[in-house]
Design a protein around this motif. Structure first.
Motif, PDB file in Angstrom:
ATOM      1  N   LYS A  37      50.047  12.179  15.161  1.00 12.21           N
ATOM      2  CA  LYS A  37      50.455  11.391  16.329  1.00 12.21           C
ATOM      3  C   LYS A  37      49.254  10.949  17.160  1.00 12.21           C
ATOM      4  O   LYS A  37      49.244   9.844  17.711  1.00 12.21           O
ATOM      5  CB  LYS A  37      51.434  12.197  17.177  1.00 12.21           C
ATOM      6  N   LYS A  61      61.563   9.847  16.131  1.00 10.24           N
ATOM      7  CA  LYS A  61      61.685   8.605  16.900  1.00 10.24           C
ATOM      8  C   LYS A  61      60.393   8.266  17.635  1.00 10.24           C
ATOM      9  O   LYS A  61      60.025   7.092  17.752  1.00 10.24           O
ATOM     10  CB  LYS A  61      62.849   8.722  17.889  1.00 10.24           C
ATOM     11  N   ASP A  62      59.674   9.288  18.127  1.00 10.98           N
ATOM     12  CA  ASP A  62      58.455   8.991  18.878  1.00 10.98           C
ATOM     13  C   ASP A  62      57.329   8.479  17.978  1.00 10.98           C
ATOM     14  O   ASP A  62      56.304   8.015  18.478  1.00 10.98           O
ATOM     15  CB  ASP A  62      57.991  10.203  19.698  1.00 10.98           C
ATOM     16  N   VAL A  63      57.539   8.518  16.662  1.00 11.49           N
ATOM     17  CA  VAL A  63      56.602   7.886  15.728  1.00 11.49           C
ATOM     18  C   VAL A  63      57.102   6.501  15.355  1.00 11.49           C
ATOM     19  O   VAL A  63      56.423   5.495  15.576  1.00 11.49           O
ATOM     20  CB  VAL A  63      56.390   8.747  14.464  1.00 11.49           C
ATOM     21  N   ASP A  80      59.305   4.568  16.566  1.00 13.07           N
ATOM     22  CA  ASP A  80      59.629   3.643  17.664  1.00 13.07           C
ATOM     23  C   ASP A  80      58.446   3.370  18.584  1.00 13.07           C
ATOM     24  O   ASP A  80      58.565   2.586  19.528  1.00 13.07           O
ATOM     25  CB  ASP A  80      60.771   4.228  18.499  1.00 13.07           C
ATOM     26  N   ARG A  81      57.302   3.993  18.321  1.00  9.34           N
ATOM     27  CA  ARG A  81      56.167   3.875  19.237  1.00  9.34           C
ATOM     28  C   ARG A  81      55.594   2.462  19.316  1.00  9.34           C
ATOM     29  O   ARG A  81      55.366   1.946  20.416  1.00  9.34           O
ATOM     30  CB  ARG A  81      55.076   4.872  18.845  1.00  9.34           C
ATOM     31  N   GLU A 131      66.913   6.524  13.113  1.00 11.23           N
ATOM     32  CA  GLU A 131      66.971   7.982  12.974  1.00 11.23           C
ATOM     33  C   GLU A 131      67.488   8.431  11.606  1.00 11.23           C
ATOM     34  O   GLU A 131      67.227   9.554  11.179  1.00 11.23           O
ATOM     35  CB  GLU A 131      67.867   8.594  14.063  1.00 11.23           C
TER      36      GLU A 131
END
Length: 312
Positions: A69, A91-93, A95-96, A138
């Motif tokens: 990350k 999601k934080d990957v 959707d970043r 997801e």
């Protein structure tokens, strides 16, 4: 656009290769470490080596851990392009980046979600295969479809033939999908998840011939395990026998599945099918085999006469 790639083996290599030759700027290449798994030793062009040759930063990881990350944050891409990335992404990957993550999957989604889609599609007698460029969400391989491309499956095509045809489609579909995304379009096609099929990663046991399967399916299994894939195999008198070429028998044969029965041409017909006792099934004619020592023989040479059973 500033692009980061998540890719592995030849699929990821072709994706990166196309991006490097495009007007886009590749700011990071993330890939998996080398593996000794049979299906990961072939088609193993190195993403890491290609990136290094072009002075693209490389991060090697099996999963999206803190270092992964951090590398992504430093690269600050507009979009991530994934192809043959083999572990779950949070999601934080995905959707970043501003445009999210575009995944290139070698099936016509929603069919053949998961692993080895070309093999399973050929076994199942699909009339066409292809690639899907879709946005990640997801759920595995479930995001909205940006673009699909197809190629027909011929009556004698092997999975190796289908691999070469679909891998040549990777560059064009990747760049065309990027153009559509960059144009500002958002009217992507949702997947009908009621039509989804999800297949597991293949292992050695998945290449073992089950003689209760219909001969038509077994003939496709043999083509779906062509070199360099681990070949379809059976056993005879304790010896493993790899089946390289086969055909559906001309005649109908009855009895017990796996029975070594009768010659047709240079092949030996094996009784097959879930209701082989009925005598209404074709058998599988084994036409060429390979033994563990590398010896190759015609079916007629290896089985000089009928008798005995395969799988024991």
């Amino acid at each position: 656009m500033r692009v980061a790639t998540l890719g592995y083996q030849t699929w990821g290599h072709r994706t990166l290769q196309a991006l490097l030759a495009s007007r886009h700027e590749v700011v990071l290449a993330v890939t998996h470490p080398k593996s000794e798994h049979a299906y990961e030793r072939m088609w193993a062009d190195s993403v890491a080596d290609l990136a290094a040759e072009h002075e693209v930063p490389v991060h090697i990881s099996n999963k999206p851990d803190a270092d992964f990350k951090a590398a992504l944050a430093d690269a600050d891409p507009d979009i991530i392009i994934a192809n043959n990335w083999r572990t779950w992404l949070p999601k934080d990957v995905f959707d970043r980046p501003r445009y999210g993550t575009l995944n290139i999957h070698d099936s016509l989604l929603p069919k053949y979600t998961g692993f080895s889609p070309l093999i399973w599609a050929l076994i199942n007698g699909e009339s066409e295969v292809g690639l899907t460029a879709h946005l990640m969400d997801e759920e595995l391989d479930a995001g909205a479809i940006v673009l699909q491309r197809t190629t027909p499956v011929g009556a004698k095509d092997t999975v190796t033939d289908l691999f070469h045809r679909t891998v040549d489609m990777i560059g064009p579909i990747t760049l065309d999908a990027l153009d559509l995304i960059e144009s500002g379009r958002t009217d992507w096609t949702p997947q009908d998840r009621s039509q989804a099929t999800f297949f597991h990663k293949r292992a050695a046991e998945d290449s073992r011939i089950d003689w209760t399967w219909p001969a038509e399916v077994l003939e496709r299994l043999v083509r779906a395990q062509s070199d360099p894939y681990p070949n379809a195999f059976t056993t005879f008198k304790g010896q493993r026998v790899r089946v390289l070429e086969s055909s559906v028998s001309k005649g109908y044969y009855g009895g017990t599945p796996g029975r070594v029965f009768i010659h047709e041409g240079d092949g030996m017909v094996i009784v097959a099918g879930p209701d082989a006792w009925s005598g209404r099934n074709h058998g599988l004619s084994i036409e060429r085999v390979r033994l563990d020592d590398g010896t190759e023989m015609t079916g007629k040479e290896f089985f000089p006469h009928g008798g005995g059973y395969l799988g024991v």
